[in-house]
Design a protein around this motif. Structure first.
Motif, PDB file in Angstrom:
ATOM      1  N   ALA A 204       0.810  -1.222   0.000  1.00 54.15           N
ATOM      2  CA  ALA A 204       0.000   0.000   0.000  1.00 54.15           C
ATOM      3  C   ALA A 204       0.842   1.270   0.000  1.00 54.15           C
ATOM      4  CB  ALA A 204      -0.937   0.004   1.213  1.00 54.15           C
ATOM      5  N   HIS A 205       2.093   1.170   0.389  1.00 48.70           N
ATOM      6  CA  HIS A 205       2.913   2.375   0.508  1.00 48.70           C
ATOM      7  C   HIS A 205       3.309   2.887  -0.876  1.00 48.70           C
ATOM      8  CE1 HIS A 205       5.824   5.259   1.935  1.00 48.70           C
ATOM      9  NE2 HIS A 205       5.482   4.983   3.177  1.00 48.70           N
ATOM     10  N   PRO A 206       3.067   4.151  -1.178  1.00 50.47           N
ATOM     11  CA  PRO A 206       3.340   4.667  -2.527  1.00 50.47           C
ATOM     12  C   PRO A 206       4.818   4.768  -2.873  1.00 50.47           C
ATOM     13  CG  PRO A 206       2.690   6.460  -1.053  1.00 50.47           C
ATOM     14  CD  PRO A 206       2.468   5.189  -0.304  1.00 50.47           C
ATOM     15  N   ASP A 207       5.689   4.777  -1.865  1.00 51.33           N
ATOM     16  CA  ASP A 207       7.117   4.982  -2.126  1.00 51.33           C
ATOM     17  C   ASP A 207       7.932   3.687  -2.108  1.00 51.33           C
ATOM     18  OD1 ASP A 207       6.767   7.756  -2.293  1.00 51.33           O
ATOM     19  OD2 ASP A 207       6.870   7.946  -0.123  1.00 51.33           O
ATOM     20  N   ILE A 208       7.298   2.561  -1.807  1.00 46.86           N
ATOM     21  CA  ILE A 208       8.016   1.294  -1.683  1.00 46.86           C
ATOM     22  C   ILE A 208       7.628   0.367  -2.819  1.00 46.86           C
ATOM     23  CG2 ILE A 208       8.401  -0.745  -0.248  1.00 46.86           C
ATOM     24  CD1 ILE A 208       7.749   0.988   2.192  1.00 46.86           C
ATOM     25  N   LYS A 209       8.631  -0.234  -3.453  1.00 45.10           N
ATOM     26  CA  LYS A 209       8.386  -1.240  -4.476  1.00 45.10           C
ATOM     27  C   LYS A 209       8.762  -2.609  -3.906  1.00 45.10           C
ATOM     28  CE  LYS A 209       9.594  -0.429  -8.738  1.00 45.10           C
ATOM     29  NZ  LYS A 209      10.423  -0.083  -9.920  1.00 45.10           N
ATOM     30  N   LEU A 210       7.802  -3.515  -3.862  1.00 47.02           N
ATOM     31  CA  LEU A 210       8.079  -4.886  -3.434  1.00 47.02           C
ATOM     32  C   LEU A 210       8.597  -5.657  -4.645  1.00 47.02           C
ATOM     33  CD1 LEU A 210       7.926  -7.154  -1.295  1.00 47.02           C
ATOM     34  CD2 LEU A 210       5.581  -7.565  -2.065  1.00 47.02           C
ATOM     35  N   LEU A 211       9.846  -6.075  -4.578  1.00 45.84           N
ATOM     36  CA  LEU A 211      10.500  -6.694  -5.727  1.00 45.84           C
ATOM     37  C   LEU A 211      10.459  -8.207  -5.688  1.00 45.84           C
ATOM     38  CD1 LEU A 211      13.682  -4.432  -5.974  1.00 45.84           C
ATOM     39  CD2 LEU A 211      11.394  -4.046  -6.899  1.00 45.84           C
ATOM     40  N   SER A 212      10.496  -8.778  -4.487  1.00 47.44           N
ATOM     41  CA  SER A 212      10.525 -10.237  -4.369  1.00 47.44           C
ATOM     42  C   SER A 212       9.994 -10.640  -3.005  1.00 47.44           C
ATOM     43  CB  SER A 212      11.957 -10.756  -4.552  1.00 47.44           C
ATOM     44  OG  SER A 212      11.996 -12.165  -4.498  1.00 47.44           O
ATOM     45  N   ALA A 213       9.310 -11.797  -2.962  1.00 51.88           N
ATOM     46  CA  ALA A 213       8.702 -12.247  -1.708  1.00 51.88           C
ATOM     47  C   ALA A 213       8.624 -13.758  -1.685  1.00 51.88           C
ATOM     48  CB  ALA A 213       7.310 -11.634  -1.542  1.00 51.88           C
ATOM     49  N   SER A 214       8.332 -14.274  -0.510  1.00 59.89           N
ATOM     50  CA  SER A 214       8.194 -15.708  -0.276  1.00 59.89           C
ATOM     51  C   SER A 214       6.859 -15.982   0.394  1.00 59.89           C
ATOM     52  CB  SER A 214       9.334 -16.200   0.628  1.00 59.89           C
ATOM     53  OG  SER A 214       9.062 -17.467   1.155  1.00 59.89           O
ATOM     54  N   GLU A 215       6.180 -17.045  -0.009  1.00 55.84           N
ATOM     55  CA  GLU A 215       4.913 -17.408   0.632  1.00 55.84           C
ATOM     56  C   GLU A 215       5.116 -17.744   2.102  1.00 55.84           C
ATOM     57  OE1 GLU A 215       2.714 -20.405  -1.378  1.00 55.84           O
ATOM     58  OE2 GLU A 215       2.481 -19.254  -3.239  1.00 55.84           O
ATOM     59  N   GLU A 216       6.260 -18.326   2.435  1.00 57.34           N
ATOM     60  CA  GLU A 216       6.537 -18.715   3.820  1.00 57.34           C
ATOM     61  C   GLU A 216       7.217 -17.602   4.614  1.00 57.34           C
ATOM     62  OE1 GLU A 216       7.718 -22.995   4.639  1.00 57.34           O
ATOM     63  OE2 GLU A 216       8.317 -22.792   2.532  1.00 57.34           O
ATOM     64  N   ALA A 217       8.156 -16.899   3.997  1.00 54.83           N
ATOM     65  CA  ALA A 217       8.979 -15.927   4.736  1.00 54.83           C
ATOM     66  C   ALA A 217       8.504 -14.493   4.586  1.00 54.83           C
ATOM     67  CB  ALA A 217      10.438 -16.036   4.283  1.00 54.83           C
ATOM     68  N   GLY A 218       7.575 -14.229   3.664  1.00 55.93           N
ATOM     69  CA  GLY A 218       7.058 -12.877   3.500  1.00 55.93           C
ATOM     70  C   GLY A 218       7.906 -12.026   2.577  1.00 55.93           C
ATOM     71  N   ALA A 219       7.801 -10.716   2.743  1.00 62.97           N
ATOM     72  CA  ALA A 219       8.528  -9.775   1.892  1.00 62.97           C
ATOM     73  C   ALA A 219      10.029  -9.992   2.025  1.00 62.97           C
ATOM     74  CB  ALA A 219       8.161  -8.345   2.275  1.00 62.97           C
ATOM     75  N   PHE A 220      10.727  -9.913   0.900  1.00 67.76           N
ATOM     76  CA  PHE A 220      12.163 -10.185   0.917  1.00 67.76           C
ATOM     77  C   PHE A 220      12.986  -9.001   0.419  1.00 67.76           C
ATOM     78  CE2 PHE A 220      15.887 -12.550  -1.136  1.00 67.76           C
ATOM     79  CZ  PHE A 220      16.626 -12.537   0.035  1.00 67.76           C
ATOM     80  N   ILE A 221      12.758  -8.556  -0.806  1.00 64.17           N
ATOM     81  CA  ILE A 221      13.546  -7.457  -1.371  1.00 64.17           C
ATOM     82  C   ILE A 221      12.614  -6.304  -1.714  1.00 64.17           C
ATOM     83  CG2 ILE A 221      15.154  -6.740  -3.169  1.00 64.17           C
ATOM     84  CD1 ILE A 221      15.922  -9.663  -3.552  1.00 64.17           C
TER      85      ILE A 221
END
Length: 302
Positions: A204-221
């Motif tokens: 939801a944050h306008p300034d953050i780009k979520l680049l990679s994530a894990s179903e088990e570990a959550g947000a990663f990069i």
């Protein structure tokens, strides 16, 4: 490093769509080259191991890199000799007048504390504010990533019911980002932490780009401000045996810790684990140094 191609070559459009780094002849002929100055704030207890982890990755590119190690003034390390710190580390007042092309802020074993309870929090905040004008790109790792998300963007962490501990599968969420050039569709990476950041707040944050994530570990990069801040919640820099050492150490202390997931062969802690993330660790650090530091930093700082 980039491919230099003639101006107007038809293949350029195809390569750009595939996110391949290309450079036209004019830019290539006018590039200035000098060593990169990288500052490392090492907050980990076993500083010498962390030094080896990071330098192994920073030293595997064609770029010449000058390293400066930074320690906190408001917290004294108990696991590294004072002689080592005196010989190889400096403090913020001694370098705050300088400009650095890149900076790394490591994790720290303080994640269960509220940020403001950390005895060097005010000092860290001053450094993170300083990076906005004195560092081209800052790479934050594990707790360092959570600290950056909290300070720069107001995204707080929360405690997990069970430690996120093991080697987890990840997927790329944004193929347009240069940091992930060359990554596989799916890859693995180690995590070791008791806290996490809410995925919904990041998305939801306008300034953050979520680049990679894990179903088990959550947000990663994650990336922000065109790569000026990069946050990584795990530990691609870890060696094959790092999680095993942590597991056996805590077991020997009688601490409650579950076996790292997807790590030991056949879940047998007596067997030697293998490193299945090494290539992506080298790729990520190489991409960071090239695209976010070398290609962006001024040849001469004002």
């Amino acid at each position: 490093m980039p491919i230099t191609i003639p101006q107007g070559l038809p293949a350029r459009e195809i390569l750009e769509e595939e996110n391949i780094f290309i450079m036209d002849e004019n830019r290539a002929q006018n590039q200035d080259i000098r060593p990169l100055n990288i500052l490392i704030l090492n907050l980990m207890p076993q500083k010498e191991k962390t030094e080896a982890h990071l330098l192994r990755l920073l030293g595997n590119t064609p770029l010449q890199v000058n390293i400066t190690f930074l320690k906190t003034e408001t917290h004294q390390s108990k696991n590294t000799s004072p002689l080592h710190l005196e010989q190889f580390y400096t403090t913020f007042p001694e370098i705050k007048h300088r400009k650095f092309d890149g900076m790394i802020i490591t994790g720290a074993p303080v994640e269960l504390l509220d940020f403001r309870q950390v005895d060097y929090w005010d000092e860290l905040v001053e450094m993170m504010e300083w990076t906005k004008t004195n560092v081209t790109s800052t790479l934050h790792i594990c707790w360092g990533a959570q600290a950056a998300l909290y300070h720069h963007f107001g995204v707080d962490k929360y405690e997990l019911p069970d430690k996120c501990f093991g080697v987890f599968n990840h997927t790329v969420k944004d193929w347009s980002e240069k940091l992930l050039r060359g990554f596989d569709d799916q890859y693995v990476a180690p995590h070791s932490r008791h806290t996490n950041v809410p995925m919904k707040d990041l998305i939801a944050h306008p300034d953050i780009k979520l680049l990679s994530a894990s179903e088990e570990a959550g947000a990663f990069i994650m990336s922000a401000n065109s790569g000026k801040q990069i946050m990584i919640t795990g530990h691609l820099e870890y060696e094959a045996a790092t999680l095993a050492e942590e597991y056996h150490r805590d077991r020997a202390k009688g601490l409650a810790i579950h076996m790292p997931r997807h790590y030991f062969p056949k879940d047998n802690p007596e067997k030697q684990p293998s490193n299945k993330w090494r290539s992506h660790a080298h790729l990520l650090f190489s991409n960071w140094l090239n695209y976010y530091v070398y290609q962006e930093t001024p040849f001469k700082w004002d």
